[in-house]
Design an enzyme around this catalytic site. Structure first.
Site, PDB file in Angstrom:
ATOM      1  N   LYS A  80      14.248   8.577 100.967  1.00  0.00           N
ATOM      2  CA  LYS A  80      15.669   8.186 100.921  1.00  0.00           C
ATOM      3  C   LYS A  80      16.108   8.004  99.474  1.00  0.00           C
ATOM      4  O   LYS A  80      15.369   7.448  98.657  1.00  0.00           O
ATOM      5  CB  LYS A  80      15.838   6.879 101.712  1.00  0.00           C
ATOM      6  CG  LYS A  80      17.283   6.443 101.926  1.00  0.00           C
ATOM      7  CD  LYS A  80      17.319   5.196 102.811  1.00  0.00           C
ATOM      8  CE  LYS A  80      18.727   4.680 103.037  1.00  0.00           C
ATOM      9  NZ  LYS A  80      18.747   3.447 103.866  1.00  0.00           N
ATOM     10  N   SER A 155      22.227   3.515 107.460  1.00  0.00           N
ATOM     11  CA  SER A 155      22.521   4.332 106.297  1.00  0.00           C
ATOM     12  C   SER A 155      21.497   5.436 106.076  1.00  0.00           C
ATOM     13  O   SER A 155      21.760   6.371 105.332  1.00  0.00           O
ATOM     14  CB  SER A 155      22.561   3.444 105.054  1.00  0.00           C
ATOM     15  OG  SER A 155      21.272   2.877 104.805  1.00  0.00           O
ATOM     16  N   SER A 179      19.066   0.063 109.170  1.00  0.00           N
ATOM     17  CA  SER A 179      19.256   1.424 108.647  1.00  0.00           C
ATOM     18  C   SER A 179      18.058   2.349 108.781  1.00  0.00           C
ATOM     19  O   SER A 179      18.147   3.532 108.455  1.00  0.00           O
ATOM     20  CB  SER A 179      19.683   1.370 107.180  1.00  0.00           C
ATOM     21  OG  SER A 179      20.948   0.782 107.071  1.00  0.00           O
TER      22      SER A 179
END
Lengths: 500, 99
Positions: A80, A155, A179
């Site tokens: 990420k 997210s 997330s």
């Protein structure tokens, strides 16, 4: 050679160990897959092909030389974009960091590199991890591989979509309010939020320091355990890192057994607002676990009704402080004011005005308000008291049961754009995941099946702090029972993506 | 419970060092009001006898041995800077003319 992109990380590791495939072949296959499907999915913000192939070649050479290697050596991974990676661009999904190349690695990245996992690239995310849909990325949304008109969760939608679209067998996510778990749920993948402090936060771009936690995003429970053991454990560079060693996670995932375990169904996390199809898959999964010998107990955690509210005071307060470092002075973008004197203060305001997107501005403003004189006690102080109540609810529940269970998210993936104009509706998506972050306890989401709309739903298991092994013990049993019904992993039922 | 005025939002933007357009201020005034009104629910249960928790785990100070390590070089530290000169960060004027 079979399509190696369809294999789990554990299966890939076995094939690599036996010499059936090389890491270069595996890594190239995933890079080819990314080239073919990512124009439609947009899971990646940056693909580091050369570096990934160089790592793969190095691992192949070391394996050929007979060097002892980590179990996951040679298995590629996506990271990420909120995790800093030396010499690989890192933006946290924000224009304010566009083009920034960190001069150091996060601790978890150091561990990935030392174990020889080729880093395929950096995955898309809501800006600074603020959002539940990946539509708040400054670089455009990620699309759900099950239905490209829908969100992949947020997210960490990029990490979940990369795993679900067979672009990467493993990915790293971060979970501040859900997330990792919510994107896993809506994409049919597995996501784990470890105990707070179980995986080092050194090198994570902070949103809310008392809530943020990095963890695995994978296609199987065992793969999550393998990755969790690799990235977890004490880090002297993170003062909030737990000094004790991790429990045995891989062993728990391999030897799962729920006979005699007590599973608590949280009544506050399965009532109104949960789609009937999501609830039905949850109930079906629960029945399987009961048949396997688990005792199902209803548990009430009354303070969970206030968790979302407490979270939306604490998280923005910490974010408003953490994001003060993005001021256009030492790194990232700098924007000069359109008119008037060019002073540091005015440059900061212009930089932050131009560099931050709407959701980030909304949360910084909310946090600034919650922390301001006159409102501090009513908002931030009260929210911290609710946190105490939630911790007490968890403690009382874990006196009675071994783990708590609920649907991961109240709905399946919604349409892109459906909730963009309604922040409160967007925030409600994390209602079932947020309590774990406030209390610091670990949680896993694994697929529970397809809801009535044909889209994946998630099953969440929460354990006491530092007892992450229980997630894997229960999760691996449920996964095995469900896959027997489905005739294989749920992701095998995902639509075949159009190849560019 | 709350009623956040546009003037308050303007003041918050100044405190947060974020330049905002009139449209952004108008929109945020409405949104913040809704959000704060909703989250104000926490005060219903946050009574005086409940202690606040700032962190999920007990926090203790952490020390390490005073050992010399290799830090980033100056050029590494400056590598992401918007402007640098003579091995230092180059920033806009900080003090006003009168200072």
């Amino acid at each position: 050679m079979s399509d190696v992109t369809r294999l789990s990380a554990a299966e890939l590791a076995e094939q690599l160990g036996r010499g059936d495939v090389t890491s270069v072949e595996v890594t190239q296959a995933h890079l080819d897959r990314i080239a073919a499907v990512d124009p439609a999915i947009h899971a990646f913000l940056h693909v580091s092909s050369d570096e990934a192939l160089a790592t793969a070649a190095d691992v192949d050479a070391r394996r050929a030389a007979g060097e002892p290697l980590h179990a996951l050596a040679g298995v590629p991974i996506a990271v990420k974009d909120v995790v800093v990676t030396k010499d690989i661009p890192t933006t946290a999904g924000s224009k304010i960091l566009d083009g920034w190349i960190p001069p150091y690695d996060a601790t978890l990245v150091t561990r990935l590199r030392q174990a020889g996992l080729p880093i395929l690239g950096k995955t898309n995310m809501d800006e600074f991890a603020m959002g539940s849909s990946t539509e708040h990325s400054a670089y455009g949304p990620t699309r759900n591989p099950w239905d490209e008109t829908r969100i992949p969760g947020g997210s960490g939608g990029g990490s979940a979509a990369a795993v679900a679209a067979f672009e990467a067998p493993l990915a790293i996510g971060t979970d501040t309010g859900g997330s990792i778990r919510q994107p896993a749920a809506v994409t049919g993948s597995v996501g784990v939020k470890p105990t707070y402090g179980g995986v080092s936060r050194y090198g994570l771009i902070a949103m809310a320091s008392s809530l943020d936690q990095a963890g695995p995003v994978t296609r199987s429970v065992l793969d999550s355990a393998l990755l969790h053991e690799l990235i977890g454990g004490h880090d002297p560079r993170d003062s909030t890192s737990i000094p004790e060693s991790l429990p045995e996670l891989v062993a728990a995932a391999r030897g799962g057994d729920v006979a005699g375990m007590r599973l608590g169904v949280v009544s506050q996390l399965s009532g109104d607002g949960y789609e009937p199809g999501v609830k039905a898959r949850f109930d079906d999964a629960l029945a399987l676990l009961a048949d396997a010998g688990a005792e199902i107990v209803e548990v009430s955690c009354p303070s969970f009704d206030y968790a979302l509210d407490a979270y939306y005071l604490i998280m923005p307060s910490e974010a408003s402080s953490n994001l003060a470092r993005f001021d256009g002075m030492r790194f990232g973008a700098r924007t000069l004011p359109d008119e008037g004197p060019v002073t540091a203060e005015r440059v900061m305001a212009a930089t932050r005005g131009a560099g931050f997107g709407p959701e980030v501005k909304r949360r910084i403003m909310l946090g600034t308000y919650a922390l301001s004189a006159g409102y501090y006690d009513a908002y931030y102080g009260s929210a911290q008291k609710v946190r105490t109540l939630i911790q007490r609810d968890f403690a009382a529940a874990f006196d009675k049961v071994d783990v708590l269970v609920s649907p991961t998210s109240p709905t399946t993936a919604f349409e892109l754009g459906a909730k963009l104009d309604d922040p409160m509706a967007m925030y409600l998506n994390d209602v079932a995941t947020i309590p774990a972050n406030l209390a610091g306890v670990p949680g896993i989401s694994l697929p529970s099946g397809l809801s009535s709309d044909g889209l994946p739903a998630g099953f969440q298991i929460l354990g006491p702090a530092k007892a992450d092994d229980r997630l894997y013990r229960v999760g691996s049993v449920l996964e095995r029972l469900l896959e027997q019904q489905w005739g294989g992993p749920l992701l095998a039922q995902a639509p075949t993506l159009e190849v560019a | 419970m709350s009623a956040i005025t546009r003037a308050e939002v303007d003041h918050l933007a100044a405190l947060a060092r974020i330049a905002m357009s009139d449209d952004e201020l108008d929109q945020l005034a409405g949104e913040l009001d809704v959000i704060v009104g909703s989250v104000a629910k926490v005060s219903e249960v946050a009574t005086d006898e409940i202690p606040a928790t700032s962190h999920p785990l007990p926090m203790t100070n952490v020390f390490r041995e005073d050992v010399v390590e290799t830090p980033l070089t100056a050029s590494e530290a400056l590598s992401g800077a918007p402007a640098a000169e003579d091995g230092k960060f180059l920033v806009p004027q900080i003090l006003g003319d009168e200072q």
